[in-house]
Design a protein around this motif. Structure first.
Motif, short mmCIF file in Angstrom:
data_model
loop_
_atom_site.label_atom_id
_atom_site.label_comp_id
_atom_site.label_asym_id
_atom_site.label_seq_id
_atom_site.Cartn_x
_atom_site.Cartn_y
_atom_site.Cartn_z
N THR A 2 8.68 22.34 -25.76
CA THR A 2 7.24 21.86 -25.18
C THR A 2 7.41 21.56 -23.86
O THR A 2 8.38 21.49 -23.20
CB THR A 2 6.95 20.55 -25.89
N ARG A 3 6.09 21.49 -23.24
CA ARG A 3 6.08 21.29 -21.76
C ARG A 3 6.15 19.68 -21.64
O ARG A 3 5.34 18.90 -22.56
CB ARG A 3 4.77 21.74 -21.25
N LEU A 4 6.82 19.23 -20.67
CA LEU A 4 6.88 17.86 -20.40
C LEU A 4 6.96 17.70 -18.81
O LEU A 4 8.06 17.75 -18.15
CB LEU A 4 7.66 17.10 -20.78
N ALA A 5 6.04 17.38 -18.10
CA ALA A 5 5.85 17.19 -16.74
C ALA A 5 6.32 15.84 -16.46
O ALA A 5 6.01 14.86 -17.15
CB ALA A 5 4.58 17.36 -16.14
N SER A 6 7.09 15.83 -15.42
CA SER A 6 7.77 14.57 -14.87
C SER A 6 7.93 14.54 -13.26
O SER A 6 8.26 15.60 -13.02
CB SER A 6 9.14 14.00 -15.78
N HIS A 7 7.80 13.51 -12.66
CA HIS A 7 8.01 13.37 -11.18
C HIS A 7 8.96 12.38 -10.71
O HIS A 7 8.64 11.17 -11.25
CB HIS A 7 6.71 13.33 -10.64
N SER A 8 10.27 12.57 -9.85
CA SER A 8 10.84 11.82 -9.48
C SER A 8 12.07 12.47 -8.44
O SER A 8 11.86 13.54 -8.30
CB SER A 8 11.91 11.29 -10.62
N GLY A 9 12.55 11.56 -7.67
CA GLY A 9 13.49 12.05 -6.37
C GLY A 9 14.63 12.39 -7.04
O GLY A 9 15.42 12.75 -6.28
N GLY A 10 14.86 11.80 -8.20
CA GLY A 10 16.23 11.96 -8.66
C GLY A 10 16.36 12.65 -10.30
O GLY A 10 15.23 13.26 -10.43
N ALA A 11 17.28 12.52 -10.75
CA ALA A 11 17.61 13.38 -12.08
C ALA A 11 16.79 12.93 -13.27
O ALA A 11 16.46 13.50 -13.98
CB ALA A 11 19.13 13.38 -12.34
N ILE A 12 16.36 11.41 -12.99
CA ILE A 12 15.91 10.50 -14.29
C ILE A 12 14.56 10.39 -13.59
O ILE A 12 14.05 9.79 -12.60
CB ILE A 12 16.54 9.42 -14.48
N ALA A 13 13.55 10.73 -14.41
CA ALA A 13 12.17 10.42 -14.19
C ALA A 13 11.64 9.49 -15.56
O ALA A 13 12.19 9.49 -16.39
CB ALA A 13 11.22 11.42 -14.19
N TYR A 14 10.38 8.81 -15.27
CA TYR A 14 10.01 7.92 -16.54
C TYR A 14 8.50 8.59 -16.72
O TYR A 14 7.63 8.89 -15.77
CB TYR A 14 10.17 6.37 -15.87
N VAL A 15 8.36 8.84 -17.78
CA VAL A 15 6.75 9.02 -18.34
C VAL A 15 6.34 8.01 -19.27
O VAL A 15 7.07 7.50 -20.19
CB VAL A 15 6.79 10.51 -18.80
N THR A 16 4.90 7.89 -19.08
CA THR A 16 4.33 7.06 -20.22
C THR A 16 3.88 7.85 -21.18
O THR A 16 3.77 8.95 -21.29
CB THR A 16 3.02 6.54 -19.59
N THR A 17 4.31 7.23 -22.54
CA THR A 17 3.79 8.00 -23.83
C THR A 17 2.67 7.62 -24.54
O THR A 17 2.22 8.22 -25.26
CB THR A 17 5.10 7.69 -24.77
N GLN A 18 1.91 6.29 -24.17
CA GLN A 18 1.00 6.15 -24.96
C GLN A 18 -0.31 6.22 -24.04
O GLN A 18 -0.35 6.01 -22.83
CB GLN A 18 1.04 4.41 -25.22
N THR A 19 -1.57 6.35 -24.59
CA THR A 19 -2.81 6.12 -23.75
C THR A 19 -3.15 4.87 -23.88
O THR A 19 -2.88 4.12 -24.80
CB THR A 19 -3.92 7.19 -24.21
N THR A 20 -4.11 4.48 -22.75
CA THR A 20 -4.43 3.06 -22.81
C THR A 20 -5.84 2.74 -23.68
O THR A 20 -6.21 1.71 -24.11
CB THR A 20 -5.23 2.58 -21.19
N ALA A 21 -6.18 4.01 -24.37
CA ALA A 21 -7.49 3.71 -25.26
C ALA A 21 -6.98 3.40 -26.63
O ALA A 21 -7.65 3.02 -27.65
CB ALA A 21 -8.03 5.41 -25.62
N ARG A 22 -5.50 3.43 -27.15
CA ARG A 22 -5.05 2.72 -28.13
C ARG A 22 -5.52 1.31 -28.52
O ARG A 22 -5.18 0.45 -27.60
CB ARG A 22 -3.49 2.84 -28.36
#
Length: 161
Positions: free
Chosen positions: A141-161
């Motif tokens: 799958t596609r999984l965009a992430s942004h970071s200056g290093g090897a490890i990035a963090y992404v949110t998995t849940q939407t606020t609508a839940r």
């Protein structure tokens, strides 16, 4: 050169369904294509779908600047190359810290990996049901992430839940 049909297939690839994961945030390991390593414990660094699973796991394990507790809390570490999930690591409950402030996860398991991203063809390497489910959910799958290093963090849940 990448054939046009491969580029078109990748362009339409499904986004990772992170909302299926129980954690509110996960870490993502962003790597390059595999290259030879001059280290005693491993021969490769990075990802190559042609590496045997044992070598691939060693190539993906490393010492990273990260919030180790957050990585562990996510329960899964998708590995991406250019924004596509090519491998899934689990078994992140225990970590070590070196003198440079970097963390490693010595019990990490390779749940699965992509052997051909264009198709996509995958290899599920873990016998644990939870690992297999995560690999099937995320690989290719596609999984965009942004970071200056090897490890990035992404949110998995939407606020609508």
């Amino acid at each position: 050169m990448v054939p046009l049909h491969v580029v078109q297939a990748l362009q339409t690839r499904e986004q990772a369904r992170l909302d299926q994961l129980p954690a509110g945030e996960i870490a993502v390991l962003r790597v390059d294509a595999a290259r030879r390593a001059d280290e005693s414990e491993r021969s490769w660094l990075g990802f190559a779908g042609t590496l045997p699973p044992e070598d691939l796991l060693k190539a993906l394990r490393g010492w990273w600047r990260c919030d180790a507790a957050s990585v562990a809390a996510g329960g899964v570490l998708p590995v991406t190359v250019s924004g596509y999930v090519v491998a899934v690591l689990t078994g992140l409950e225990r970590w070590e810290k070196n003198s440079a402030g970097r963390h490693a996860f010595p019990d990490a398991r390779l749940a699965g990996y992509v052997t051909d991203l264009a198709a996509p063809n995958t290899s599920i390497t873990s016998t644990l049901d939870g690992d297999r489910w995560l690999a099937e959910l995320l690989l290719g799958t596609r999984l965009a992430s942004h970071s200056g290093g090897a490890i990035a963090y992404v949110t998995t849940q939407t606020t609508a839940r």
